[in-house]
Design an enzyme around this catalytic site. Sequence first.
Site, PDB file in Angstrom:
ATOM      1  CG  ASP A  89      66.157  52.732  40.418  1.00  0.00           C
ATOM      2  OD1 ASP A  89      66.842  53.794  40.979  1.00  0.00           O
ATOM      3  OD2 ASP A  89      66.040  52.586  39.067  1.00  0.00           O
TER       4      ASP A  89
ATOM      5  CG  ASN B 240      59.643  63.013  39.521  1.00  0.00           C
ATOM      6  OD1 ASN B 240      58.707  63.263  39.845  1.00  0.00           O
ATOM      7  ND2 ASN B 240      60.773  63.056  39.833  1.00  0.00           N
TER       8      ASN B 240
ATOM      9  CG  ASP C  83      57.436  64.949  45.534  1.00  0.00           C
ATOM     10  OD1 ASP C  83      57.936  63.808  45.041  1.00  0.00           O
ATOM     11  OD2 ASP C  83      57.163  65.711  46.596  1.00  0.00           O
TER      12      ASP C  83
ATOM     13  CG  ASP D 272      64.403  55.809  41.101  1.00  0.00           C
ATOM     14  OD1 ASP D 272      65.237  56.415  41.851  1.00  0.00           O
ATOM     15  OD2 ASP D 272      63.676  55.678  40.441  1.00  0.00           O
TER      16      ASP D 272
END
Length: 325
Positions: free
Chosen positions: A184, A192, A201, A227
């Site tokens: 993770d 983000n 992205d 993620d």
Amino acid sequence: MPSRDEILNAKILVVDDSADNVDLMLEILREAGYTDVSSTMLPEQVCPLHRQHCYDLILLDLQMPGLNGFQVMKGLKEIEQGGYLPVLALTAQPSFKIAALEAGARDFISKPFDLLEVHKRIHNMLEVRLLYKELAQYSRQQQELALHDPLTSLPNRRLLEDRIATVLQHATRQQNKAAVMYLDLDGFKAINDTHGHAYGDEILKQVAQRLVGCSRKEDTVARVGGDEFVIVMGNIAHIADTQEPCNKLIDAVSQPYQVNGLTLQLSTSIGVGIFPDDATEVAPLIAAADGALYEAKRSGKNRCCTAQMMSTPPKQHHVMSASIA
């Protein structure tokens, strides 16, 4: 539907033991505008040639010395393996017409040739053949989309579970171990939220490339959502065999990212589940790795933890938990 240009550029092979018949058919095809036409008078060459060139249409004489057209079609069926057999049979024997269709030919042309019939049957068959190829390509693309993450092109969870099952079967036969590493990204949400999803992205794509670059060819790297990534390692003897790979992954992910002129940084937490120590089936093994990941996040992030929930010290993230020793 295929365009006129696509039909005229289709790959065509003429097969006949008569030089006059070959020359006549080649002339008919070239005058009609077909651009990729070749021929052979040796039936034993048809299958090797088709493997090499994958013809869209094979105009095949049924009566030839040595291998006849029916024997050639049998060989072509093995190459196509259930696909569309692109054979247009050429025969002067009315009794061969039904037999040719039963043997796999899609249509037939009677000898002596009727020019209008030849043009129409060739055009119609090429149209169907090219449409079949388009549909087959579309089907492959849809299958790829169903099994791969569209952003990173990595396997998705569905394909990952199949890969894990295969690795576990192999480990059982070889009497060794396998590992599932659940990753993770630490700090991804902040990127983000601050810079937007386009930046996020791009980060995910770069992370995917780094993970693949750090993994062995035989390992599977998958994105399982958001993620989160999973790496499957087979053929390991001990849990300690995952220490160096985890260290490499942590280092690789922590390197700076360049996105639209900005330098961004994040880290990763990793949870490791070992087969058969922590679980003997796919879902429980993933759950074991996920639980270890939770402990790695809870105890400070930027580290690797085993399924025994033992985290590494904050200043020594390169060292696996004490359970490895």
